[in-house]
Design a protein around this motif. Structure first.
Motif, PDB file in Angstrom:
ATOM      1  N   LYS A 124      70.761 -12.990 131.762  1.00 52.33           N
ATOM      2  CA  LYS A 124      70.258 -13.308 133.101  1.00 52.33           C
ATOM      3  C   LYS A 124      68.764 -12.984 133.200  1.00 52.33           C
ATOM      4  O   LYS A 124      67.973 -13.764 133.749  1.00 52.33           O
ATOM      5  CB  LYS A 124      71.056 -12.493 134.126  1.00 52.33           C
ATOM      6  N   PHE A 125      68.370 -11.819 132.672  1.00 55.55           N
ATOM      7  CA  PHE A 125      66.946 -11.447 132.697  1.00 55.55           C
ATOM      8  C   PHE A 125      66.100 -12.510 132.000  1.00 55.55           C
ATOM      9  O   PHE A 125      65.084 -12.968 132.529  1.00 55.55           O
ATOM     10  CB  PHE A 125      66.731 -10.082 132.013  1.00 55.55           C
ATOM     11  N   LEU A 180      62.784  -5.085 127.981  1.00 53.25           N
ATOM     12  CA  LEU A 180      62.816  -5.302 129.430  1.00 53.25           C
ATOM     13  C   LEU A 180      64.187  -5.774 129.893  1.00 53.25           C
ATOM     14  O   LEU A 180      64.692  -5.348 130.933  1.00 53.25           O
ATOM     15  CB  LEU A 180      61.753  -6.331 129.830  1.00 53.25           C
ATOM     16  N   TYR A 237      66.548  -3.848 132.535  1.00 54.39           N
ATOM     17  CA  TYR A 237      67.074  -4.554 133.720  1.00 54.39           C
ATOM     18  C   TYR A 237      68.599  -4.472 133.762  1.00 54.39           C
ATOM     19  O   TYR A 237      69.190  -4.107 134.792  1.00 54.39           O
ATOM     20  CB  TYR A 237      66.623  -6.017 133.679  1.00 54.39           C
ATOM     21  N   THR A 281      62.334 -13.443 123.373  1.00 51.00           N
ATOM     22  CA  THR A 281      60.973 -13.800 122.969  1.00 51.00           C
ATOM     23  C   THR A 281      60.302 -12.528 122.437  1.00 51.00           C
ATOM     24  O   THR A 281      59.527 -11.870 123.116  1.00 51.00           O
ATOM     25  CB  THR A 281      60.198 -14.385 124.174  1.00 51.00           C
ATOM     26  N   ILE A 334      65.757 -15.707 134.024  1.00 49.28           N
ATOM     27  CA  ILE A 334      64.799 -15.673 135.145  1.00 49.28           C
ATOM     28  C   ILE A 334      63.372 -15.538 134.615  1.00 49.28           C
ATOM     29  O   ILE A 334      62.448 -16.143 135.131  1.00 49.28           O
ATOM     30  CB  ILE A 334      65.112 -14.493 136.100  1.00 49.28           C
ATOM     31  N   ASN A 335      63.213 -14.765 133.561  1.00 52.04           N
ATOM     32  CA  ASN A 335      61.883 -14.467 133.032  1.00 52.04           C
ATOM     33  C   ASN A 335      61.243 -15.682 132.345  1.00 52.04           C
ATOM     34  O   ASN A 335      60.080 -16.013 132.588  1.00 52.04           O
ATOM     35  CB  ASN A 335      62.005 -13.275 132.071  1.00 52.04           C
ATOM     36  N   THR A 336      62.000 -16.367 131.492  1.00 49.69           N
ATOM     37  CA  THR A 336      61.401 -17.469 130.706  1.00 49.69           C
ATOM     38  C   THR A 336      62.363 -18.655 130.514  1.00 49.69           C
ATOM     39  O   THR A 336      62.063 -19.552 129.715  1.00 49.69           O
ATOM     40  CB  THR A 336      60.959 -16.967 129.304  1.00 49.69           C
ATOM     41  N   ILE A 337      63.467 -18.697 131.228  1.00 51.12           N
ATOM     42  CA  ILE A 337      64.515 -19.745 131.050  1.00 51.12           C
ATOM     43  C   ILE A 337      64.796 -19.973 129.566  1.00 51.12           C
ATOM     44  O   ILE A 337      64.711 -21.108 129.071  1.00 51.12           O
ATOM     45  CB  ILE A 337      64.160 -21.076 131.745  1.00 51.12           C
ATOM     46  N   GLY A 338      65.137 -18.894 128.872  1.00 48.44           N
ATOM     47  CA  GLY A 338      65.497 -19.020 127.460  1.00 48.44           C
ATOM     48  C   GLY A 338      64.341 -18.737 126.523  1.00 48.44           C
ATOM     49  O   GLY A 338      63.301 -18.188 126.924  1.00 48.44           O
ATOM     50  N   VAL A 339      64.545 -19.101 125.271  1.00 42.31           N
ATOM     51  CA  VAL A 339      63.627 -18.756 124.175  1.00 42.31           C
ATOM     52  C   VAL A 339      63.344 -20.033 123.372  1.00 42.31           C
ATOM     53  O   VAL A 339      64.271 -20.800 123.094  1.00 42.31           O
ATOM     54  CB  VAL A 339      64.276 -17.683 123.274  1.00 42.31           C
ATOM     55  N   ARG A 352      57.571 -14.776 117.740  1.00 42.47           N
ATOM     56  CA  ARG A 352      58.125 -14.095 118.919  1.00 42.47           C
ATOM     57  C   ARG A 352      59.642 -14.276 118.991  1.00 42.47           C
ATOM     58  O   ARG A 352      60.171 -14.790 119.990  1.00 42.47           O
ATOM     59  CB  ARG A 352      57.453 -14.573 120.226  1.00 42.47           C
ATOM     60  N   SER A 375      60.041  -7.172 122.666  1.00 37.44           N
ATOM     61  CA  SER A 375      59.487  -6.690 123.945  1.00 37.44           C
ATOM     62  C   SER A 375      60.313  -7.217 125.106  1.00 37.44           C
ATOM     63  O   SER A 375      60.673  -6.468 126.026  1.00 37.44           O
ATOM     64  CB  SER A 375      58.054  -7.184 124.160  1.00 37.44           C
ATOM     65  N   GLN A 376      60.594  -8.514 125.062  1.00 33.96           N
ATOM     66  CA  GLN A 376      61.375  -9.097 126.154  1.00 33.96           C
ATOM     67  C   GLN A 376      62.775  -8.487 126.209  1.00 33.96           C
ATOM     68  O   GLN A 376      63.339  -8.313 127.286  1.00 33.96           O
ATOM     69  CB  GLN A 376      61.465 -10.617 125.990  1.00 33.96           C
TER      70      GLN A 376
END
Lengths: 398, 398
Positions: B248-249, B113, B117, B106, B252-257, B231, B109-110
């Motif tokens: 994996k990040f 991160l 991670y 996304t 957990i963060n947004t369940i995909g794009v 995005r 930026s994502q």
């Protein structure tokens, strides 16, 4: 109640067996039925009927900017989406949105993190704040909270066992994932902060008894309309400072939320609102009536197949009056929270029959339980019920 | 070099003044020109010319599922987007993608991160790994790294000052944001892990000298095509385990794009690739030629207006041979990294003239510098150049 769902510290080594891949006897192997995820493909049939008529077209020169509305606290929220969110809540009567801040997120997962950040960062406490939820709780809460080893917040398990002084955050999912129960906070102490995850508080799943009115309420199109692939969720937030911090989180995390997804979500919510009107187009079924009926049929099939089976127990729910449909209705959760008879590792048993489910252990519960998605496509659901009817006997023992 | 860009620990209190809102003398107040963000609205004019012809239509029954491709390591990546990303890199020659994993995010930026991670979580180190970048560095790196107070990684400032033993992560932005310089890692020690942010390594900004071939490379449609609102970013990753952890990040963060954003991005990249072909449609300008020319014109205007001004200094760049255009070309960064004369707080000076810029201090540099977006709409850019021409004198002193 505390301890009821505590996971054994020494699970038996054989609690998970691999998925059988093929048979040697020349028979076609049974297909694997994956009901582990709550992928809401069930709604696809409704949207296929609605068809091309309501497709969304986005010209190539639209929405280049990061910004959607510079005047809004949530500067990346498309005004049309905000409008349709408010209209839908008003039509359904499931949440108060007047004088609240609407914050769009990349699915409600991002909004859970945004809420944890906003609430914990506001404390200015060097120690991480405890995050709790009553078991059985949404299986992702522990991982969402702890995967970055943040010093702002940390997962502290079952809310019913929580006995620390000071501030804490309680996640309240209602109707609850995995078990469909209507919930309230259980800790109820001074300095408590509550996040209400209302992803399933829609008429296809449960009676709408009153408009929810909490400090932070989370919703998502995934479970409301079935468009999980869009990754659109929203928060309804009372306090301006908390809302600002949630926006700040999304700004740092992903610099806003996809405009295309927002525009299509707005369009889809608009169709649903339209479908609920008395003066709706003739070829547009009322979405909630349609999906409620589908859920009712599925639950009936499930109950039928297990009623003479001594191996499984499917929970019952009270009838409640729904202000949206103006009639008494049963609850039809998006997941079946099935208990196997004592001593049976339920996830393992299903796996032996090539049905992938999520073990109760993942929800802070125990291995006698599994969560099974009720939201798959018709073919898959029917295959599941058919296969379930063939499972008898005592099953494996823990 | 270390220390060149160190921020003074005791900045003068008056270094930032509020934006003047109105005048009392009856004159219309000057409009504020906001060139703080790098909002790439400059490209809007190209896409308006391309017009409705290339709009994207998404039927309401499409992309309900979380999953895009169960067989792919990156299970939420639309196959069409992966294909167009690879095709574009091949056409432009700016990155190797063969035998690499493509991970959609996304925005980049994502992905920053996700990379932090993946790299830090793999270390299994109880202490946070240091994250560094040579100043002047992208102003968001410190905040992205530290906002959740993760114990996996922590911001450790200017890479040129980094002298700790053990593992570290170096962020290398090339061409660099804010200053447009082509960069390489500066720490170069054992146990170093490098993330290459190549958001600006496209022909409109700089010569494409060779296909980049690094362990982790990040790109984004925002700066390539101008569609910041979508995005959509992507990572090109060599190591499978790192790729899995990045996925994996995002899970957990947004369940995909968002699928809608991916589908439109795929469509837009396809148009750009098409526009670069010899056999392209007549009414479709080569996107990179068109935008390169626009950037060249803007830089010419900027250089013209400051050439007799003793107050500002605009950096020069070497000519380089571009393998994409097959000619020598200047560098035209997306931002102008302007230095004011010694002792002048440059951001304050511009603010007094109602031009919002980003102070050099935000980039680990000092107050004599500002970053100014070169990517705004034509009207705004022309207004900026016109107003810049009226700024003379000594300016404020630190």
């Amino acid at each position: 109640m505390c301890g009821k769902y505590i996971v054994s510290k020494s699970p038996k080594a054989s609690s998970v067996s691999p998925v059988p891949q093929a048979t040697d006897n020349g028979h076609q192997p049974q297909p694997i039925i994956n009901l582990d995820h709550g992928d809401p493909t069930m709604y696809e049939s409704y949207w296929k009927e609605v068809g091309q008529k309501y497709s969304v077209t986005i010209p190539v020169f639209q929405s280049l900017s990061y910004f959607a509305n510079m005047k809004n606290l949530c500067w990346f929220l498309e005004p049309k989406l905000e409008e349709e969110i408010k209209t839908l809540h008003k039509n359904v009567g499931n949440a108060i949105t007047e004088n609240r801040h609407i914050i769009v997120g990349t699915g409600s997962s991002q909004l859970i993190l945004a809420a944890l950040y906003a609430l914990s960062d506001s404390l200015n406490d060097p120690n991480p704040v405890s995050v709790v939820s009553a078991a059985p709780y949404y299986s992702s809460y522990p991982e969402i909270t702890d995967f970055l080893r943040s010093q702002l917040y940390k997962w502290s398990g079952d809310a019913r066992c929580f006995d620390k002084d000071g501030p804490y955050i309680e996640m309240v999912t209602s109707p609850n994932n995995p078990d469909g129960v209507i919930r309230k906070p259980v800790v109820n102490r001074a300095q408590g902060m509550v996040v209400h995850d209302l992803a399933y508080y829609w008429p296809q799943y449960t009676a709408i008894t009153s408009p929810a009115d909490h400090d932070i309420m989370l919703f998502t199109v995934s479970k409301c309309t079935g468009h999980a692939g869009s990754r659109i969720g929203w928060a309804v937030v009372r306090d301006e400072n908390i809302a600002r911090k949630m926006v700040k989180f999304i700004e740092i995390n992903t610099i806003g939320v996809s405009k295309e997804a927002q525009l299509r979500a707005a369009n889809i919510l608009e169709i649903i609102s339209l479908s609920c009107q008395r003066q709706k187009p003739r070829d547009l079924d009322n979405f909630f009536e349609h999906s409620h009926q589908l859920m009712a049929e599925r639950w009936k099939k499930l109950r039928n197949v297990v009623k003479n089976n001594q191996l499984f127990y499917v929970p019952k729910f009270p009838n409640q009056y729904c202000n949206f449909t103006n009639e008494f209705t049963e609850t039809y959760p998006g997941f079946a929270w099935i208990k196997c008879k004592e001593g049976v590792d339920c996830e393992k048993l299903f796996r032996e029959h090539k049905i992938l489910t999520r073990s109760g252990k993942r929800f802070g519960g125990d291995a006698e339980y599994v969560r099974i998605s009720m939201l798959s496509r018709d073919e898959e659901f029917d295959l599941f019920v058919q296969r379930l009817s063939t499972i008898h006997g005592t099953g494996n023992q823990n």
